[in-house]
Each structure stands twice: as C-alpha cells, then as structure tokens.
Design an enzyme around this catalytic site. Sequence first.
Site, short mmCIF file in Angstrom:
data_model
loop_
_atom_site.label_atom_id
_atom_site.label_comp_id
_atom_site.label_asym_id
_atom_site.label_seq_id
_atom_site.Cartn_x
_atom_site.Cartn_y
_atom_site.Cartn_z
N ARG A 231 0.52 -0.84 0.04
CA ARG A 231 -0.20 -0.44 -0.38
C ARG A 231 0.36 1.57 -0.24
O ARG A 231 2.03 1.43 1.05
CB ARG A 231 -0.80 0.33 1.22
CG ARG A 231 -1.99 -1.42 1.05
CD ARG A 231 -2.81 -0.67 -0.25
NE ARG A 231 -3.98 -1.50 0.03
CZ ARG A 231 -4.40 -2.69 -0.52
NH1 ARG A 231 -3.69 -2.67 -1.60
NH2 ARG A 231 -5.25 -3.54 -0.74
N ASP A 255 4.30 0.06 -7.23
CA ASP A 255 3.19 -0.46 -7.88
C ASP A 255 1.83 0.50 -7.03
O ASP A 255 1.54 0.27 -7.55
CB ASP A 255 2.69 -2.46 -7.06
CG ASP A 255 1.37 -2.47 -8.56
OD1 ASP A 255 1.55 -2.29 -9.64
OD2 ASP A 255 1.22 -3.23 -7.52
N GLU A 260 -2.76 7.61 -4.82
CA GLU A 260 -2.57 6.91 -5.59
C GLU A 260 -4.50 7.06 -6.34
O GLU A 260 -4.82 6.43 -7.52
CB GLU A 260 -2.51 5.56 -5.86
CG GLU A 260 -3.37 4.40 -4.98
CD GLU A 260 -2.57 3.59 -4.98
OE1 GLU A 260 -1.73 2.64 -5.51
OE2 GLU A 260 -4.13 2.72 -5.52
N HIS A 292 -0.98 -0.05 -9.39
CA HIS A 292 -1.28 -0.68 -9.32
C HIS A 292 -2.01 -2.17 -9.80
O HIS A 292 -3.02 -2.72 -10.08
CB HIS A 292 -2.76 -0.19 -8.64
CG HIS A 292 -3.01 -0.80 -7.07
ND1 HIS A 292 -3.47 -0.34 -5.85
CD2 HIS A 292 -2.88 -2.14 -6.66
CE1 HIS A 292 -3.41 -0.91 -4.93
NE2 HIS A 292 -3.52 -2.35 -5.74
P1 NAI Z 1 -0.91 -11.39 4.90
O1 NAI Z 1 -2.58 -10.99 5.87
O2 NAI Z 1 -1.29 -12.80 4.59
O3 NAI Z 1 0.10 -11.04 5.06
C1 NAI Z 1 0.90 -10.11 5.88
C2 NAI Z 1 1.34 -9.70 6.96
O4 NAI Z 1 1.65 -8.48 7.51
C3 NAI Z 1 0.87 -10.88 7.84
O5 NAI Z 1 1.79 -12.14 8.35
C4 NAI Z 1 0.80 -9.83 9.52
O6 NAI Z 1 1.72 -10.36 10.37
C5 NAI Z 1 2.28 -8.47 8.83
N1 NAI Z 1 1.78 -7.29 9.62
C6 NAI Z 1 0.75 -7.01 9.75
N2 NAI Z 1 0.83 -6.05 10.96
C7 NAI Z 1 2.55 -5.99 11.13
C8 NAI Z 1 3.39 -4.72 11.08
N3 NAI Z 1 2.74 -3.23 11.73
N4 NAI Z 1 4.92 -4.57 10.58
C9 NAI Z 1 5.22 -6.00 10.01
N5 NAI Z 1 3.84 -7.00 9.90
C10 NAI Z 1 2.83 -6.27 10.34
O7 NAI Z 1 -1.18 -10.46 3.83
P2 NAI Z 1 -1.26 -10.70 2.13
O8 NAI Z 1 -2.55 -11.27 1.17
O9 NAI Z 1 0.20 -11.07 2.29
O10 NAI Z 1 -0.93 -9.25 1.69
C11 NAI Z 1 -0.05 -8.27 1.78
C12 NAI Z 1 -0.27 -7.02 1.84
O11 NAI Z 1 -0.26 -7.54 -0.12
C13 NAI Z 1 -1.99 -6.41 1.62
O12 NAI Z 1 -2.47 -6.14 3.24
C14 NAI Z 1 -1.82 -5.51 0.31
O13 NAI Z 1 -1.82 -4.40 1.17
C15 NAI Z 1 -1.12 -5.78 -0.28
N6 NAI Z 1 -1.84 -5.99 -1.63
C16 NAI Z 1 -1.66 -5.65 -2.65
C17 NAI Z 1 -1.43 -6.00 -4.33
C18 NAI Z 1 -1.53 -5.17 -5.29
O14 NAI Z 1 -2.07 -5.41 -6.62
N7 NAI Z 1 -0.37 -4.76 -5.75
C19 NAI Z 1 -2.86 -7.17 -4.19
C20 NAI Z 1 -3.08 -7.41 -2.83
C21 NAI Z 1 -2.62 -7.49 -1.68
#
Ligand code: NAI
Length: 345
Positions: A231, A255, A260, A292
């Site tokens: 993000r 990305d 944005e 994105h």
């Molecule tokens: P997920 O929920 O599986 O993993 C997120 C990880 O971040 C978890 O292990 C969690 O413990 C950790 N986390 C939470 N708070 C934290 C902090 N303060 N410091 C460090 N780590 C922390 O989510 P996933 O599926 O891996 O997605 C990650 C991010 O990718 C999403 O939140 C979303 O913002 C982004 N995303 C971007 C996309 C794009 O098209 N550019 C598409 C899909 C997701």
Amino acid sequence: MVKVAFFDAKAYDRPSFEKYGGIHDMEFLFFETKLNAYTADLAKGCDAVCVFVNDDVNAEVINRLYDAGVRLIALRSAGYNNVDVRAAYGKIHVVHVPAYSPYAVAEHAMAMLLTSVRRIHKAYNRTREFNFSLNGLTGFDMHGKTVGVIGTGRIGRIFIDICRGFGMNVLAYDRYPAENSGIEYVSLDRLFSESDIISLHCPLTNETKHLIGHGAISKMKKGVVLVNTSRGALIDAEALLEGIKSRKVGAACLDVYEEEADIFFEDHSGHIMDDELLSRLISMPNVIVTSHQAFLTEEALNNIAETTVGNILAFFEGDGFCENELCYRCGNIEHCKKERNRKCF
Ligand code: NAI
C-alpha cells in the site's frame, strides 16, 4: 435475485464477474465511478456493493449505503484499509477476498525488482530506437544479496521463496512472526541496516503508515532498492524522493502510491499531472512505477470474482455466515475468524 452495485468497474473486471454472477443468478450493476459520499446513492435498491481499493468507504458513505438498504460491502481486494470497519459495525457487514493469487503480487514484485536492477526498462526503450549501447545499463547480481521482507503473510512468504531461488539471503520482520517457518526474523533496525533490497508486504495500518520515512531511510544501506507492492502510504513519498535525490536510495519500484486514488487505473496521458511529487518520482531514472497492477493476472481475476460471488451468496443465503467476513467486534480479525462460526453481529 441478489442485486449488487459494482463501483470503480473496469473493462477487465466485467467478464469474470458476469461469468460467476451469471452462474448464480446474481445481478451486477456496473458503475465506472468510484464509491464516495456523492455516488453512494447509486446503490439504492441494491442488496450489496462491490468495491475496490480506491473506493472511499468512510463513515458517511456507510450511513448513506445503510439508508439506501445496502447490507453488505463486498471488497474485491485483500486489503481493507479504505473501509471504516468500525463505522460499519452493527450496520453493514464487510467481506473481502483474503487471497486470490498471492503469486501474482509476489511475482510482480520480483518482476519490478529485476526490471530495475537489470535496467530492462531502459534497454527496452533503447533497442526500440536501434540504440544498442550498453552504457549506463550495468546492474548487479541478485545472488548473494540480502533482501529484507517486511510482512511474511501469504505474499511475503512466496516472495521469500522466489528470492531464495535466486540464492539471496533473506531477513524478515513481521509483527506476528510465523513459527517454525525457517524464516530469519530480525528487528526492523537490523533489517534496515543490513538489506540491499527491502520489499514491503505488510498491510497498511495506523502502525505501518509511513513505516518507510526519513528515520527508516537514514538507517538503510546506501544504494538500497525499495519495492512496494503493498500500500502506498507505507512509504512517505517525500522522504523517498529526498532519499533518491541524496543517492541514499539506489532505486524504487512502486506499484502503489499514497495519493494514487484519483490517478491510478485511469489514462491521464493527455493531461497535465497535478501531483508534483509523483511527477518528480516518475521523472527519476531509478524509479519504476506501475499502476497498482501487481494483482492483475487471469488467475487472480477469476479467483477474485469466484470468491466475491461466493461471499455474497454465503451472506444472503442460509444463516448468513461468511468465513471471509471481517470481524471487528473483537478487534482481532484473523484470530476471530478461527474461533467464530457465525456472523460478526
Ligand atoms: P497477509 O495478511 O497474508 O500478510 C500480511 C502480513 O503482515 C502478516 O504476516 C501480518 O502479521 C503482517 N503484519 C501485520 N502488521 C504488521 C506490522 N505492523 N509490521 C509488520 N508486519 C505486519 O496479507 P497478504 O495477502 O500477504 O497481502 C499483503 C498486502 O499486500 C495487503 O495488505 C495489501 O495491502 C497488499 N496487496 C497488494 C496488491 C496489489 O495489487 N498491489 C494485491 C493484494 C494485496
């Protein structure tokens, strides 16, 4: 028949949603406009709204949707920082798509990283003009470099596996480290100071906003490459620009961008860009920006549509329990999902 107002609809969204919606006799009204306080009334008469990352689902919008009869907000994304889940509590249920293709995002992060490190974006432009000079295209081996991964959830862990395939050393930081994962967790400070490349895969929360700012950048290695497919607001873009101008940051692959919402996903090529900061970043030879796009694969689009339609059906049929509901009652969404087998309220 469940009726769904679909906001911020793009041409690439429709085929998969028409396919899966059609199978389940669900009616989608596709609106190109984003959801906000001015457009919320378009959802009047609909049971649900389907929203994406740049729809602004704040408290006012939620109240308008509620008055319009909407009872479900179906995010067709994993991230939900654009929805005021607290304001929705007691009124409108919120569901999301927790995983649709973590591979798509992790692979895009690596694609951007390789493009940047091996100057593919520059080589591509050169050879199209029959310029076959190699000057200025020197990259570096990924093998043996240290990559710092912040957030080791679904996407972060796949990115780690890809990096290991390149023979890179991986350091990680996560607020909730995965036990027995074989991942080397370190403090943020150590990750900042030892990583040649830093890739962000954590969600945007109050705690992670501007995680990469002046302070963090000052602790990084000179020449560090930053990758953000998570993000935009995880990075303070002003601080990043300064880091690039001072040569502290060697390259950035973005990305996502904090501001944005009114820019990405649209064609602004015939207009003057109002966002000076983004213009400056894009003008830098060592910054790559995609719009994105990390999620955008055939597999991901199909999974998003299938899961979203499944979420909506689960909510409106039977007892309304949907395992992908964001439960804010207890304040611990992931934990709550495992314990709960009923609606959030
Ligand atoms: P997920 O929920 O599986 O993993 C997120 C990880 O971040 C978890 O292990 C969690 O413990 C950790 N986390 C939470 N708070 C934290 C902090 N303060 N410091 C460090 N780590 C922390 O989510 P996933 O599926 O891996 O997605 C990650 C991010 O990718 C999403 O939140 C979303 O913002 C982004 N995303 C971007 C996309 C794009 O098209 N550019 C598409 C899909 C997701």
